[in-house]
Design an enzyme around this catalytic site. Structure first.
Site, PDB file in Angstrom:
ATOM      1  N   ASN A  89       0.679  -1.134  -0.009  1.00  0.00           N
ATOM      2  CA  ASN A  89      -0.059   0.153  -0.027  1.00  0.00           C
ATOM      3  C   ASN A  89       0.989   1.395  -0.080  1.00  0.00           C
ATOM      4  OD1 ASN A  89      -2.441   1.552  -0.003  1.00  0.00           O
ATOM      5  ND2 ASN A  89      -3.347  -0.020   1.536  1.00  0.00           N
ATOM      6  N   HIS A 119      23.953   1.351  10.864  1.00  0.00           N
ATOM      7  CA  HIS A 119      25.320   2.119  10.790  1.00  0.00           C
ATOM      8  C   HIS A 119      26.164   1.568  12.059  1.00  0.00           C
ATOM      9  CE1 HIS A 119      24.752   4.978   7.856  1.00  0.00           C
ATOM     10  NE2 HIS A 119      23.438   5.242   8.086  1.00  0.00           N
TER      11      HIS A 119
END
Length: 197
Positions: A89, A119
């Site tokens: 969606n 990270h």
């Protein structure tokens, strides 16, 4: 023994740095994904056009039963695999450098985020990234605004409630909600024949 190239290392969860000369290969795919997503997200496209543009983003054929409502955003695109009768969606984000696999019959609600890259924790090495795959089983329903983080697997038939943050694997048939996600029920409880089992 040969050293794997940076794309393979990235997909396998081996840290990669944007300062490596080889990172140009990743950067090039990212830029192409940005260009294609901008094209997809600008203006109206028929379902057939949307399907074709999604195939260009992921770089391989996708079953004709796949449906999606743009806008759609990805940082890479080439590591997304979707099964048959998958529906995505509005406003979905798939950061797929670690790989995203979505099983047959899965529904993904609006504004869902599937994030495979993180990270480095070391603040002096923060630009380095580590990617881990997300695997979504068959007939899963992921509610609006849910976030699924790197390395998570969601079992067949599971339901991820709206706004849920999924940090660990979700068992098959489980219903999870909250931040972090916790099991609040099972799909079997809602089945008409569950009283007889």
């Amino acid at each position: 023994m040969t050293t794997p190239d940076i794309l393979e290392r990235d997909r396998r969860g081996i840290p990669v740095s944007p300062y490596e000369p080889e990172y140009a290969a990743i950067r090039g795919i990212i830029r192409e994904a940005m260009r294609l997503c901008t094209e997809l997200n600008t203006g109206y496209h028929t379902p057939e056009e949307t399907h074709g543009m999604f195939e260009r983003i992921v770089g391989h054929p996708v079953d004709p039963s796949f449906r999606m409502n743009p806008p759609f955003h990805t940082d890479f695109g080439r590591n997304i695999i979707v099964g048959r009768n998958v529906f995505v969606n509005w406003g979905c984000v798939m950061m797929d450098r670690g790989g995203i696999t979505i099983g047959d019959g899965t529904f993904i609600g609006p504004n869902v985020q599937l994030i495979t890259t993180n990270h480095d924790r070391n603040p002096y090495n923060r630009p380095t990234t580590i990617s881990h795959p997300i695997t979504i089983g068959e007939r899963v329903w992921i509610g609006a605004g849910a976030i699924i983080l790197p390395g998570v697997g969601v079992g067949d038939n599971a339901i991820v409630g709206a706004g849920t943050v999924v940090t660990h694997d979700v068992p098959a048939d489980a219903i999870v909600a909250g931040n972090p996600a916790r099991i609040i029920g099972t799909v079997a409880e809602g089945r008409p024949d569950s009283a007889n089992t």
